[in-house]
Design a protein around this motif. Structure first.
Motif, PDB file in Angstrom:
ATOM      1  N   GLN A   1      18.193  22.282  41.178  1.00 42.40           N
ATOM      2  CA  GLN A   1      19.538  22.390  41.724  1.00 42.40           C
ATOM      3  C   GLN A   1      20.346  23.349  40.861  1.00 42.40           C
ATOM      4  O   GLN A   1      20.341  23.256  39.649  1.00 42.40           O
ATOM      5  N   VAL A   2      21.050  24.261  41.509  1.00 43.31           N
ATOM      6  CA  VAL A   2      21.841  25.254  40.789  1.00 43.31           C
ATOM      7  C   VAL A   2      23.233  24.704  40.524  1.00 43.31           C
ATOM      8  O   VAL A   2      23.896  24.207  41.431  1.00 43.31           O
ATOM      9  N   GLN A   3      23.674  24.801  39.284  1.00 48.45           N
ATOM     10  CA  GLN A   3      25.054  24.456  38.948  1.00 48.45           C
ATOM     11  C   GLN A   3      25.836  25.740  38.722  1.00 48.45           C
ATOM     12  O   GLN A   3      25.354  26.641  38.021  1.00 48.45           O
ATOM     13  N   LEU A   4      27.027  25.803  39.306  1.00 48.60           N
ATOM     14  CA  LEU A   4      27.847  26.997  39.253  1.00 48.60           C
ATOM     15  C   LEU A   4      29.189  26.681  38.608  1.00 48.60           C
ATOM     16  O   LEU A   4      29.811  25.652  38.934  1.00 48.60           O
ATOM     17  N   VAL A   5      29.637  27.559  37.713  1.00 51.47           N
ATOM     18  CA  VAL A   5      30.919  27.362  37.047  1.00 51.47           C
ATOM     19  C   VAL A   5      31.724  28.647  37.130  1.00 51.47           C
ATOM     20  O   VAL A   5      31.313  29.686  36.578  1.00 51.47           O
ATOM     21  N   GLU A   6      32.873  28.574  37.804  1.00 45.19           N
ATOM     22  CA  GLU A   6      33.763  29.723  37.910  1.00 45.19           C
ATOM     23  C   GLU A   6      34.737  29.738  36.729  1.00 45.19           C
ATOM     24  O   GLU A   6      35.095  28.694  36.186  1.00 45.19           O
ATOM     25  N   SER A   7      35.182  30.939  36.380  1.00 41.35           N
ATOM     26  CA  SER A   7      36.189  31.085  35.342  1.00 41.35           C
ATOM     27  C   SER A   7      36.966  32.370  35.584  1.00 41.35           C
ATOM     28  O   SER A   7      36.538  33.236  36.348  1.00 41.35           O
ATOM     29  N   GLY A   8      38.118  32.478  34.896  1.00 43.85           N
ATOM     30  CA  GLY A   8      38.906  33.707  34.956  1.00 43.85           C
ATOM     31  C   GLY A   8      40.180  33.615  35.756  1.00 43.85           C
ATOM     32  O   GLY A   8      40.994  34.533  35.722  1.00 43.85           O
ATOM     33  N   GLY A   9      40.363  32.544  36.488  1.00 46.56           N
ATOM     34  CA  GLY A   9      41.575  32.422  37.279  1.00 46.56           C
ATOM     35  C   GLY A   9      42.802  32.182  36.412  1.00 46.56           C
ATOM     36  O   GLY A   9      42.729  31.531  35.367  1.00 46.56           O
ATOM     37  N   ARG A  10      43.923  32.727  36.832  1.00 40.40           N
ATOM     38  CA  ARG A  10      45.186  32.554  36.102  1.00 40.40           C
ATOM     39  C   ARG A  10      46.336  33.054  36.958  1.00 40.40           C
ATOM     40  O   ARG A  10      46.133  33.511  38.088  1.00 40.40           O
ATOM     41  N   LEU A  11      47.534  32.996  36.410  1.00 46.92           N
ATOM     42  CA  LEU A  11      48.726  33.529  37.048  1.00 46.92           C
ATOM     43  C   LEU A  11      48.819  35.027  36.758  1.00 46.92           C
ATOM     44  O   LEU A  11      48.705  35.447  35.599  1.00 46.92           O
ATOM     45  N   VAL A  12      49.056  35.818  37.798  1.00 50.80           N
ATOM     46  CA  VAL A  12      49.165  37.264  37.645  1.00 50.80           C
ATOM     47  C   VAL A  12      50.245  37.777  38.596  1.00 50.80           C
ATOM     48  O   VAL A  12      50.487  37.172  39.646  1.00 50.80           O
ATOM     49  N   GLN A  13      50.880  38.874  38.227  1.00 52.94           N
ATOM     50  CA  GLN A  13      51.916  39.453  39.086  1.00 52.94           C
ATOM     51  C   GLN A  13      51.297  40.263  40.220  1.00 52.94           C
ATOM     52  O   GLN A  13      50.196  40.815  40.079  1.00 52.94           O
ATOM     53  N   ALA A  14      52.021  40.355  41.315  1.00 55.16           N
ATOM     54  CA  ALA A  14      51.569  41.167  42.437  1.00 55.16           C
ATOM     55  C   ALA A  14      51.329  42.597  41.970  1.00 55.16           C
ATOM     56  O   ALA A  14      52.102  43.149  41.172  1.00 55.16           O
ATOM     57  N   GLY A  15      50.247  43.176  42.466  1.00 54.58           N
ATOM     58  CA  GLY A  15      49.857  44.513  42.057  1.00 54.58           C
ATOM     59  C   GLY A  15      48.921  44.535  40.865  1.00 54.58           C
ATOM     60  O   GLY A  15      48.346  45.576  40.537  1.00 54.58           O
ATOM     61  N   GLY A  16      48.746  43.395  40.236  1.00 51.93           N
ATOM     62  CA  GLY A  16      47.892  43.317  39.066  1.00 51.93           C
ATOM     63  C   GLY A  16      46.430  43.133  39.411  1.00 51.93           C
ATOM     64  O   GLY A  16      46.038  43.124  40.583  1.00 51.93           O
ATOM     65  N   SER A  17      45.627  42.982  38.359  1.00 55.27           N
ATOM     66  CA  SER A  17      44.185  42.842  38.518  1.00 55.27           C
ATOM     67  C   SER A  17      43.700  41.593  37.794  1.00 55.27           C
ATOM     68  O   SER A  17      44.334  41.119  36.844  1.00 55.27           O
ATOM     69  N   LEU A  18      42.552  41.120  38.242  1.00 58.68           N
ATOM     70  CA  LEU A  18      41.955  39.928  37.665  1.00 58.68           C
ATOM     71  C   LEU A  18      40.462  39.983  37.900  1.00 58.68           C
ATOM     72  O   LEU A  18      40.014  40.501  38.933  1.00 58.68           O
ATOM     73  N   SER A  19      39.690  39.467  36.956  1.00 53.03           N
ATOM     74  CA  SER A  19      38.245  39.415  37.121  1.00 53.03           C
ATOM     75  C   SER A  19      37.778  37.967  37.003  1.00 53.03           C
ATOM     76  O   SER A  19      38.058  37.303  36.011  1.00 53.03           O
ATOM     77  N   LEU A  20      37.070  37.506  38.014  1.00 56.42           N
ATOM     78  CA  LEU A  20      36.490  36.174  38.008  1.00 56.42           C
ATOM     79  C   LEU A  20      35.003  36.256  37.687  1.00 56.42           C
ATOM     80  O   LEU A  20      34.340  37.243  38.007  1.00 56.42           O
ATOM     81  N   SER A  21      34.502  35.184  37.075  1.00 54.22           N
ATOM     82  CA  SER A  21      33.074  35.085  36.785  1.00 54.22           C
ATOM     83  C   SER A  21      32.534  33.794  37.376  1.00 54.22           C
ATOM     84  O   SER A  21      33.252  32.801  37.511  1.00 54.22           O
ATOM     85  N   CYS A  22      31.260  33.817  37.705  1.00 54.82           N
ATOM     86  CA  CYS A  22      30.565  32.632  38.193  1.00 54.82           C
ATOM     87  C   CYS A  22      29.241  32.551  37.434  1.00 54.82           C
ATOM     88  O   CYS A  22      28.357  33.396  37.643  1.00 54.82           O
ATOM     89  N   ALA A  23      29.126  31.577  36.563  1.00 55.27           N
ATOM     90  CA  ALA A  23      27.920  31.418  35.753  1.00 55.27           C
ATOM     91  C   ALA A  23      27.024  30.362  36.384  1.00 55.27           C
ATOM     92  O   ALA A  23      27.483  29.274  36.746  1.00 55.27           O
TER      93      ALA A  23
END
Length: 124
Positions: A1-23
Motif C-alpha cells: 500500500q502506498v502512503q502519500l504525504v503532501e507538503s508546501g501549502g501555506r498562505l500566499v498573496q495573489a500573483g505569487g508562486s508556491l511549490s507543493l510536494s508529494c512524497a
C-alpha cells in the motif's frame, strides 16, 4: 500500500508562486500514475493535474493550464506541483493521489491511494 504525504501549502498573496510536494512511501512509486486534486469548502473535489509513471506525459485542468506544472522524481519517490500566478480561487486543500494503470484520469474514484492534503490559501 502506498502512503502519500503532501507538503508546501501555506498562505500566499495573489500573483505569487508556491511549490507543493508529494512524497511516497514505496520504491514502487515509479509504477504509479499520479494526480493532483483540490477541494475548496463546500465544493466537490476537482482534478488539477496528472502525470504518467515516467513523467513524460502530463495533463491539466483548464483552470490551471499555463500556470501550474507537475513533475516527478522517481529516484526520490516524490511528485511536485509548481503553481504560478496564483489566484484567490486557487484556495483549497490540495491532495495527491496514486493509481495503477493509465494516467490522465480526472475522476477521483479512479485513484487508489490518497494523501491527507495540504492547505493553500491565496489572499487577494
Amino acid at each position: 500500500q502506498v502512503q502519500l504525504v503532501e507538503s508546501g501549502g501555506r498562505l500566499v498573496q495573489a500573483g505569487g508562486s508556491l511549490s507543493l510536494s508529494c512524497a511516497a512511501s514505496e520504491r514502487t512509486f515509479r509504477n504509479y500514475a499520479m494526480g493532483w486534486f483540490r477541494q475548496a469548502p463546500g465544493k466537490e473535489r476537482e482534478f488539477v493535474a496528472a502525470i504518467s509513471w515516467s513523467g513524460g506525459s502530463t495533463s491539466y485542468a483548464d483552470s490551471v493550464k499555463g500556470r501550474f506544472t507537475t513533475s516527478r522524481d522517481n529516484a526520490k519517490n516524490t511528485m511536485y506541483l509548481q503553481m504560478n500566478s496564483l489566484k484567490p480561487e486557487d484556495t483549497a486543500l490540495y491532495y495527491c493521489a496514486a493509481r495503477r494503470g493509465p494516467y490522465s484520469q480526472t475522476a477521483p474514484e479512479k485513484y487508489d491511494y490518497w494523501g491527507q492534503g495540504t492547505q493553500v490559501t491565496v489572499s487577494s
